[in-house]
Design a protein around this motif. Structure first.
Motif, PDB file in Angstrom:
ATOM      1  N   ASP A   1       0.828  -1.205   0.000  1.00  0.00           N
ATOM      2  CA  ASP A   1       0.000   0.000   0.000  1.00  0.00           C
ATOM      3  C   ASP A   1       0.864   1.257   0.000  1.00  0.00           C
ATOM      4  O   ASP A   1       0.552   2.245  -0.678  1.00  0.00           O
ATOM      5  CB  ASP A   1      -0.923   0.003   1.214  1.00  0.00           C
TER       6      ASP A   1
ATOM      7  N   ASN B   1       1.046   4.258  -3.103  1.00  0.00           N
ATOM      8  CA  ASN B   1       0.766   5.680  -2.906  1.00  0.00           C
ATOM      9  C   ASN B   1       1.549   6.557  -3.876  1.00  0.00           C
ATOM     10  O   ASN B   1       1.142   7.686  -4.158  1.00  0.00           O
ATOM     11  CB  ASN B   1       1.084   6.091  -1.470  1.00  0.00           C
TER      12      ASN B   1
ATOM     13  N   GLN C   1      -3.937   5.531  -5.451  1.00  0.00           N
ATOM     14  CA  GLN C   1      -4.014   4.381  -4.554  1.00  0.00           C
ATOM     15  C   GLN C   1      -5.447   4.044  -4.160  1.00  0.00           C
ATOM     16  O   GLN C   1      -5.772   2.886  -3.897  1.00  0.00           O
ATOM     17  CB  GLN C   1      -3.168   4.626  -3.299  1.00  0.00           C
ATOM     18  N   ARG C   2      -6.317   5.048  -4.146  1.00  0.00           N
ATOM     19  CA  ARG C   2      -7.709   4.770  -3.776  1.00  0.00           C
ATOM     20  C   ARG C   2      -8.371   3.866  -4.807  1.00  0.00           C
ATOM     21  O   ARG C   2      -9.150   2.980  -4.466  1.00  0.00           O
ATOM     22  CB  ARG C   2      -8.495   6.079  -3.641  1.00  0.00           C
TER      23      ARG C   2
ATOM     24  N   GLY D   1      -7.283   0.263  -4.316  1.00  0.00           N
ATOM     25  CA  GLY D   1      -7.666  -0.394  -3.071  1.00  0.00           C
ATOM     26  C   GLY D   1      -6.622  -0.324  -1.982  1.00  0.00           C
ATOM     27  O   GLY D   1      -6.663  -1.113  -1.030  1.00  0.00           O
TER      28      GLY D   1
ATOM     29  N   ALA E   1      -4.457   1.653   1.129  1.00  0.00           N
ATOM     30  CA  ALA E   1      -4.635   2.665   2.168  1.00  0.00           C
ATOM     31  C   ALA E   1      -3.670   3.821   1.933  1.00  0.00           C
ATOM     32  O   ALA E   1      -2.643   3.675   1.266  1.00  0.00           O
ATOM     33  CB  ALA E   1      -4.394   2.048   3.543  1.00  0.00           C
ATOM     34  N   ASN E   2      -3.997   4.984   2.491  1.00  0.00           N
ATOM     35  CA  ASN E   2      -3.146   6.161   2.343  1.00  0.00           C
ATOM     36  C   ASN E   2      -1.973   6.089   3.314  1.00  0.00           C
ATOM     37  O   ASN E   2      -2.163   5.867   4.511  1.00  0.00           O
ATOM     38  CB  ASN E   2      -3.944   7.435   2.613  1.00  0.00           C
TER      39      ASN E   2
ATOM     40  N   TRP F   1      -5.359  11.656   0.317  1.00  0.00           N
ATOM     41  CA  TRP F   1      -6.574  11.228  -0.376  1.00  0.00           C
ATOM     42  C   TRP F   1      -7.079  12.306  -1.333  1.00  0.00           C
ATOM     43  O   TRP F   1      -7.724  12.005  -2.339  1.00  0.00           O
ATOM     44  CB  TRP F   1      -7.670  10.887   0.632  1.00  0.00           C
TER      45      TRP F   1
ATOM     46  N   GLN G   1      -5.646  12.461  -5.401  1.00  0.00           N
ATOM     47  CA  GLN G   1      -6.262  11.715  -6.492  1.00  0.00           C
ATOM     48  C   GLN G   1      -7.439  12.487  -7.070  1.00  0.00           C
ATOM     49  O   GLN G   1      -7.665  12.481  -8.286  1.00  0.00           O
ATOM     50  CB  GLN G   1      -6.728  10.352  -5.992  1.00  0.00           C
TER      51      GLN G   1
ATOM     52  N   GLN H   1     -14.615   5.330   3.381  1.00  0.00           N
ATOM     53  CA  GLN H   1     -13.984   4.057   3.033  1.00  0.00           C
ATOM     54  C   GLN H   1     -14.935   2.874   3.185  1.00  0.00           C
ATOM     55  O   GLN H   1     -14.644   1.774   2.691  1.00  0.00           O
ATOM     56  CB  GLN H   1     -12.729   3.826   3.887  1.00  0.00           C
TER      57      GLN H   1
ATOM     58  N   LYS I   1     -19.137   3.831  -4.325  1.00  0.00           N
ATOM     59  CA  LYS I   1     -17.860   4.523  -4.143  1.00  0.00           C
ATOM     60  C   LYS I   1     -17.212   4.820  -5.498  1.00  0.00           C
ATOM     61  O   LYS I   1     -16.700   5.918  -5.730  1.00  0.00           O
ATOM     62  CB  LYS I   1     -16.919   3.670  -3.289  1.00  0.00           C
TER      63      LYS I   1
ATOM     64  N   ASN J   1     -16.588   8.537  -6.922  1.00  0.00           N
ATOM     65  CA  ASN J   1     -15.211   8.945  -7.197  1.00  0.00           C
ATOM     66  C   ASN J   1     -15.016   9.340  -8.656  1.00  0.00           C
ATOM     67  O   ASN J   1     -14.339  10.329  -8.963  1.00  0.00           O
ATOM     68  CB  ASN J   1     -14.242   7.819  -6.836  1.00  0.00           C
TER      69      ASN J   1
END
Length: 275
Positions: A27, A31, A36-37, A40, A42-43, A49, A52, A103, A110, A114
């Motif tokens: 993960d 980044n 990364q979102r 899938g 995590a930040n 966040w 993106q 999340q 989602k 997005n």
């Protein structure tokens, strides 16, 4: 500059075992893609966040710029259409988003939220229309766009969030619409801070999360936060100098050299000023 800040954040998060930042190395590495979102992951830095979303906005603007000739009319039509779509989707998605952490929203909703930037489209549109109003002097067409972000925020996140958005929009309008500059905003400290705002944004949170538990017992919460704030400003200044000023100069020189090397041989041989 983002990658510099991300590297520091990963080093602090992993080295000091910061609570909330103990994520897999996969993960952390994802980044660096800025998306990364979508992947899938995590930040590695909780504030990243938003990047993106910015990237999606830039891609959208690029598509508009390359597909049509931008005029004031086109900008207004695009902003109207985007805002309308966001409000409609927000209303439909409300049962699936209200009171739910971002999340934890169902995957399909989602993705839809997005891709369309439902939560942010009306804000972007309001910003564009306010700047257009400032340039043209026609303020009335911008007023409906000032109202749209508030119901959009209410539909997606609820009343408290909508009130926060209303305050943000009001501040932006107060800064943008006056015909004369606001003296306070032209002061040197605020100009210095404004030049380094992005650097401070990506520099502040992880060091505070990592170092506050160490400094708090020794200095107390107030003094520890003051020290960390000064440290964040210093770090932001370094990021700005290295990542925004020097790196930009280096990239500009490198791209210019690449362009010159890839030019047609006849163009390179032709004397300057000769067409």
């Amino acid at each position: 500059m983002f990658w510099i800040a991300l590297t520091v954040a990963i080093a602090l998060g992993a080295g000091l075992a910061v609570p909330g930042l103990a994520i897999p190395w996969r993960d952390r590495l994802l980044n660096y893609t800025l998306v990364q979102r979508f992947l899938g992951a995590a930040n590695a830095d909780p504030v990243s966040w938003t990047l993106q979303i910015e990237l999606q906005f830039y891609v959208l603007v690029l598509l508009i710029l390359t597909r049509c000739r931008i005029t004031d009319r086109v900008a207004v039509i695009a902003a109207n259409a985007w805002t309308a779509v966001c409000l409609i989707v927000a209303a439909i998605a409300r049962p699936h988003t209200l009171g739910v952490e971002p999340q934890d929203v169902e995957v399909l909703w989602k993705i839809l939220l997005n891709l369309l930037l439902v939560e942010w489209g009306p804000l972007f549109s309001a910003g564009m229309m306010l700047l257009l109003a400032r340039e043209t002097g026609r303020r009335l067409p911008a007023l409906p766009f000032l109202l749209a972000p508030v119901p959009d925020a209410w539909l997606v996140r609820g009343t408290r969030y909508a009130l926060c958005v209303a305050v943000v929009v009001a501040i932006f309008a107060a800064v943008t619409l006056p015909r004369r500059p606001i003296p306070l905003l032209a002061s040197r400290p605020l100009l210095w801070r404004g030049d380094r705002s992005y650097s401070l944004y990506v520099a502040h949170l992880v060091p505070i999360m990592a170092l506050l538990p160490i400094l708090d017992p020794a200095l107390g919460r107030g003094a520890a936060m003051a020290v960390l704030l000064v440290g964040a400003l210093v770090l932001a200044a370094v990021y700005h100098r290295v990542g925004e000023v020097e790196a930009t100069r280096w990239m500009r020189r490198a791209l210019t050299a690449l362009r010159d090397r890839s030019a047609h041989p006849l163009d390179r041989a032709r004397p300057a000023g000769v067409r």
